[in-house]
Each structure stands twice: as C-alpha cells, then as structure tokens.
Scaffold this motif. Sequence first.
Motif, PDB file in Angstrom:
ATOM      1  N   ASN A 270       0.830  -1.207   0.000  1.00 47.54           N
ATOM      2  CA  ASN A 270       0.000   0.000   0.000  1.00 47.54           C
ATOM      3  C   ASN A 270       0.866   1.259   0.000  1.00 47.54           C
ATOM      4  O   ASN A 270       0.592   2.227  -0.727  1.00 47.54           O
ATOM      5  N   GLN A 271       1.923   1.253   0.803  1.00 46.10           N
ATOM      6  CA  GLN A 271       2.837   2.398   0.835  1.00 46.10           C
ATOM      7  C   GLN A 271       3.570   2.558  -0.497  1.00 46.10           C
ATOM      8  O   GLN A 271       3.742   3.679  -0.993  1.00 46.10           O
ATOM      9  N   LEU A 272       3.989   1.441  -1.091  1.00 43.69           N
ATOM     10  CA  LEU A 272       4.648   1.506  -2.389  1.00 43.69           C
ATOM     11  C   LEU A 272       3.714   2.106  -3.441  1.00 43.69           C
ATOM     12  O   LEU A 272       4.128   2.920  -4.272  1.00 43.69           O
ATOM     13  N   GLY A 273       2.442   1.700  -3.382  1.00 43.60           N
ATOM     14  CA  GLY A 273       1.467   2.237  -4.316  1.00 43.60           C
ATOM     15  C   GLY A 273       1.239   3.729  -4.150  1.00 43.60           C
ATOM     16  O   GLY A 273       0.909   4.442  -5.107  1.00 43.60           O
ATOM     17  N   GLN A 274       1.450   4.216  -2.942  1.00 46.69           N
ATOM     18  CA  GLN A 274       1.298   5.649  -2.662  1.00 46.69           C
ATOM     19  C   GLN A 274       2.565   6.441  -2.991  1.00 46.69           C
ATOM     20  O   GLN A 274       2.603   7.653  -2.775  1.00 46.69           O
ATOM     21  N   GLY A 275       3.597   5.738  -3.473  1.00 45.01           N
ATOM     22  CA  GLY A 275       4.807   6.429  -3.896  1.00 45.01           C
ATOM     23  C   GLY A 275       5.921   6.484  -2.874  1.00 45.01           C
ATOM     24  O   GLY A 275       6.933   7.159  -3.082  1.00 45.01           O
ATOM     25  N   VAL A 276       5.784   5.769  -1.755  1.00 42.48           N
ATOM     26  CA  VAL A 276       6.833   5.756  -0.742  1.00 42.48           C
ATOM     27  C   VAL A 276       7.993   4.887  -1.231  1.00 42.48           C
ATOM     28  O   VAL A 276       7.774   3.759  -1.668  1.00 42.48           O
ATOM     29  N   PRO A 277       9.233   5.386  -1.177  1.00 41.62           N
ATOM     30  CA  PRO A 277      10.378   4.573  -1.619  1.00 41.62           C
ATOM     31  C   PRO A 277      10.510   3.287  -0.795  1.00 41.62           C
ATOM     32  O   PRO A 277      10.180   3.272   0.398  1.00 41.62           O
ATOM     33  N   ILE A 315       6.260  -7.686  -9.895  1.00 37.39           N
ATOM     34  CA  ILE A 315       6.602  -7.195  -8.555  1.00 37.39           C
ATOM     35  C   ILE A 315       8.116  -7.199  -8.367  1.00 37.39           C
ATOM     36  O   ILE A 315       8.681  -6.276  -7.767  1.00 37.39           O
ATOM     37  N   TYR A 316       8.784  -8.212  -8.902  1.00 40.17           N
ATOM     38  CA  TYR A 316      10.251  -8.261  -8.850  1.00 40.17           C
ATOM     39  C   TYR A 316      10.853  -7.043  -9.551  1.00 40.17           C
ATOM     40  O   TYR A 316      11.809  -6.430  -9.049  1.00 40.17           O
ATOM     41  N   GLN A 317      10.305  -6.693 -10.708  1.00 38.31           N
ATOM     42  CA  GLN A 317      10.817  -5.540 -11.461  1.00 38.31           C
ATOM     43  C   GLN A 317      10.657  -4.247 -10.670  1.00 38.31           C
ATOM     44  O   GLN A 317      11.528  -3.372 -10.713  1.00 38.31           O
ATOM     45  N   VAL A 318       9.556  -4.136  -9.921  1.00 38.02           N
ATOM     46  CA  VAL A 318       9.337  -2.948  -9.098  1.00 38.02           C
ATOM     47  C   VAL A 318      10.307  -2.917  -7.918  1.00 38.02           C
ATOM     48  O   VAL A 318      10.925  -1.894  -7.617  1.00 38.02           O
ATOM     49  N   LEU A 319      10.448  -4.055  -7.231  1.00 39.17           N
ATOM     50  CA  LEU A 319      11.261  -4.114  -6.016  1.00 39.17           C
ATOM     51  C   LEU A 319      12.761  -4.071  -6.292  1.00 39.17           C
ATOM     52  O   LEU A 319      13.521  -3.440  -5.541  1.00 39.17           O
ATOM     53  N   TYR A 320      13.199  -4.749  -7.346  1.00 39.55           N
ATOM     54  CA  TYR A 320      14.629  -4.968  -7.544  1.00 39.55           C
ATOM     55  C   TYR A 320      15.218  -4.321  -8.802  1.00 39.55           C
ATOM     56  O   TYR A 320      16.439  -4.245  -8.941  1.00 39.55           O
ATOM     57  N   GLN A 321      14.354  -3.859  -9.713  1.00 40.89           N
ATOM     58  CA  GLN A 321      14.875  -3.287 -10.950  1.00 40.89           C
ATOM     59  C   GLN A 321      14.429  -1.850 -11.178  1.00 40.89           C
ATOM     60  O   GLN A 321      14.676  -1.285 -12.250  1.00 40.89           O
ATOM     61  N   GLY A 322      13.765  -1.267 -10.188  1.00 38.34           N
ATOM     62  CA  GLY A 322      13.396   0.148 -10.274  1.00 38.34           C
ATOM     63  C   GLY A 322      12.273   0.473 -11.231  1.00 38.34           C
ATOM     64  O   GLY A 322      12.094   1.637 -11.617  1.00 38.34           O
ATOM     65  N   CYS A 323      11.489  -0.517 -11.634  1.00 40.05           N
ATOM     66  CA  CYS A 323      10.373  -0.276 -12.554  1.00 40.05           C
ATOM     67  C   CYS A 323       9.259   0.506 -11.849  1.00 40.05           C
ATOM     68  O   CYS A 323       8.941   0.233 -10.692  1.00 40.05           O
ATOM     69  N   ASP A 324       8.655   1.460 -12.529  1.00 43.52           N
ATOM     70  CA  ASP A 324       7.524   2.200 -11.986  1.00 43.52           C
ATOM     71  C   ASP A 324       6.317   1.275 -11.842  1.00 43.52           C
ATOM     72  O   ASP A 324       6.042   0.474 -12.751  1.00 43.52           O
ATOM     73  N   ILE A 325       5.601   1.376 -10.731  1.00 46.70           N
ATOM     74  CA  ILE A 325       4.476   0.462 -10.484  1.00 46.70           C
ATOM     75  C   ILE A 325       3.412   0.576 -11.577  1.00 46.70           C
ATOM     76  O   ILE A 325       2.899  -0.431 -12.073  1.00 46.70           O
ATOM     77  N   LYS A 326       3.085   1.790 -11.969  1.00 42.74           N
ATOM     78  CA  LYS A 326       2.047   1.968 -13.002  1.00 42.74           C
ATOM     79  C   LYS A 326       2.485   1.352 -14.323  1.00 42.74           C
ATOM     80  O   LYS A 326       1.664   0.767 -15.044  1.00 42.74           O
ATOM     81  N   GLN A 327       3.758   1.461 -14.637  1.00 44.37           N
ATOM     82  CA  GLN A 327       4.256   0.860 -15.873  1.00 44.37           C
ATOM     83  C   GLN A 327       4.208  -0.661 -15.777  1.00 44.37           C
ATOM     84  O   GLN A 327       3.881  -1.346 -16.748  1.00 44.37           O
ATOM     85  N   ALA A 328       4.522  -1.214 -14.587  1.00 42.17           N
ATOM     86  CA  ALA A 328       4.481  -2.666 -14.397  1.00 42.17           C
ATOM     87  C   ALA A 328       3.061  -3.189 -14.600  1.00 42.17           C
ATOM     88  O   ALA A 328       2.858  -4.256 -15.211  1.00 42.17           O
TER      89      ALA A 328
END
Length: 340
Positions: A270-277, A315-328
């Motif tokens: 939820n925090q990640l979705g809100q833009g928290v690093p 989710i791996y791309q978001v957590l470990y490869q810096g992918c933007d959640i919306k793009q994922a």
Amino acid sequence: MTFLKISKAAVIGAGSWGSVLANVLVKNGLDIKIWTRESKQVTELNEQHTNHHYLPGLKYDERLVATDDLAAAVNGRQVILLVVPTVAIRSVSQKIGKILQTSNERPLIVHASKGLELGTHKRISEIIAEEIPEANRAGIVALSGPSHAEEVARQDITLITAASADVAAAKTVQKMFMNDFFRIYTNQDIIGVELGAAFKNIIALGAGALNGLGYGDDAKAALMTRGLAEISRLGVAMGAKPQTFIGLSGVGDLIVTCTSVHSRNWRAGNQLGQGVPLADVIKNMGMVIEGITTNKAAYELAQQRQIEMPITQAIYQVLYQGCDIKQAIANLMQREGRSE
C-alpha cells in the motif's frame, strides 16, 4: 510415530505471532516458556505481562514465562515451536540442534514462519532438518493458514493447518492448539502448505499496491485469482499437491493477507502504491516484510524451472529493478491475450 500428551512446550520468538501462539497454549493448559533475545522484552512479558511493541493493549496470561536463555527455554520441552523470521531460521535451528545434542533430547519441532531461504530457496522444514539432527527431533510440523495475531489475541474464530508427512505429529499439534476459537486441520502435504504460506506474501504486496494506487475491487479480485494460479503452478512444479492451494494454507491465507490492514505485506504494498520509496517502507514497518525476500526467491525459482509467473515478475521488477508500479501494471495488462 505415537506421541504422548503434550504438557510442556517452548516458543522461540516473541513477536506478535509467536507471543500470541504462546498465549493460546498457556490458556489451553500447557506449561510454556517463550524465548526472545531482547532482555527488555523478557522483563516486560514477565512483569507487566504485555508486549507493547508488537501488540499494544493485549494482556498476556500471567503463567507465560519469558527468557532470553535459549537452553533454558528448550531443555525439558516436548515441543519446540519456532516463530522467527525466515532469515533467522537457520541460525536459531543450529543453536537449538547443539543444545539438544548436549541434552540428548528429542522434541517435536514445529514452525509457524512463512518464507523461503534466499540463495538456497529451501523451505523452512528443509532448513530445520539440516540443522537439527534427526536423532534430536521427533518430527517436523508446519503450522500455517489465514491468521492475524491481532484477531487471535481477541479470540476471533481462526482456522489453520498443521502439516507434516508424519500424521501422528500433525495430530499432536492439532490437539495442543484446538479450543473454542482456534481450530486446526491436519495435512500431509507439508511442501504445499509451506509454499502457499510463502508465496501468498508476494501477491499481498501487489494487492496493497493496487489499493495504494486507488484501484477497486475488480482489480484486487483479478490479482488474487491470477496470483493463486501462478503460485500454484510453481508449487506443483516443486512437488506440492494442487488441492493444497485451494485449502486454508493456500487460498485461505491468500485472501486474508491480500485484504487486511493487519497484513504487513499488504501495508508495505500500500505504501509503495502511494509512492513511498522501498527503503522508507522497510524502515517504517519496523518488522520483517517476508514478501520482499520471498519475491526474489520465487522469481529465481520460476526462471530456473521456466514457470510463467507474470505477477511475480512484475513485482520483482518494481522491487529490484526500479520499474515504476504503473508501468508494471500496464505491462501486465498489455500482455498477449490467452485462454484462462
């Protein structure tokens, strides 16, 4: 193997889940010692009968005894219940194994942790089997299912699974925990139960992220359904039975973890979705977020076994490869159409 009636057990780990399970066992009439490495926590549990950092407001049974001496906790106990983060399972099991070799005791080993070991990708029961000699353990049981410590603490109705290849061992754990609000089922598929428990945390991160981004129930239902499909595929490839994933430790645990504010994995997503690093999410949580490390393990296993797991990969791309959640999410939605 036939087990005697259990009267004395040790709980290793005094976080929210470990301390609540210990409290349940005390109220069920067992003599329980709970171990924590934090001396301040020992004093608080023994003198104030509280565990404020993890469960503020809960008053523990005064018969629960806490200690920071691991040998004092496990010696003379018929059952040892491990409830520590996955990252600590190997080191703690190793210490317990040495203690049991010295005392020449053979307790039943139970664990209520959820995850896979990074690097080796081993399940928790496999780690325990490696570190506690067979001569010093009567069996290994995994305790898992849809359960939040906060709800068990207030004696809400909860149903979970005791899984072991040894039916007698699973039934022993079942008898220890059963009461008016806590019901235990047995299952011989310990592989499926452990994998369902671990993998659902990945999907919970995604469910939390969808909520943080403002998506509605349709998106969340789709994520859980397709998430269950892909974690089942990997689980079966690793030796689990398909039906286990539609049981308590599969879809049951998935539902509760993907829909509740009590879930730290959901809260992290939820925090990640809100833009928290990510670094701030981990810092803010103050407790281990198992889904983050489990995601890496599951992604690597899927790559090795050539199992298609698009949600896990996103989710791996978001957590470990810096992918933007919306793009994922956009990448997931734009995948080639196919049959369900």
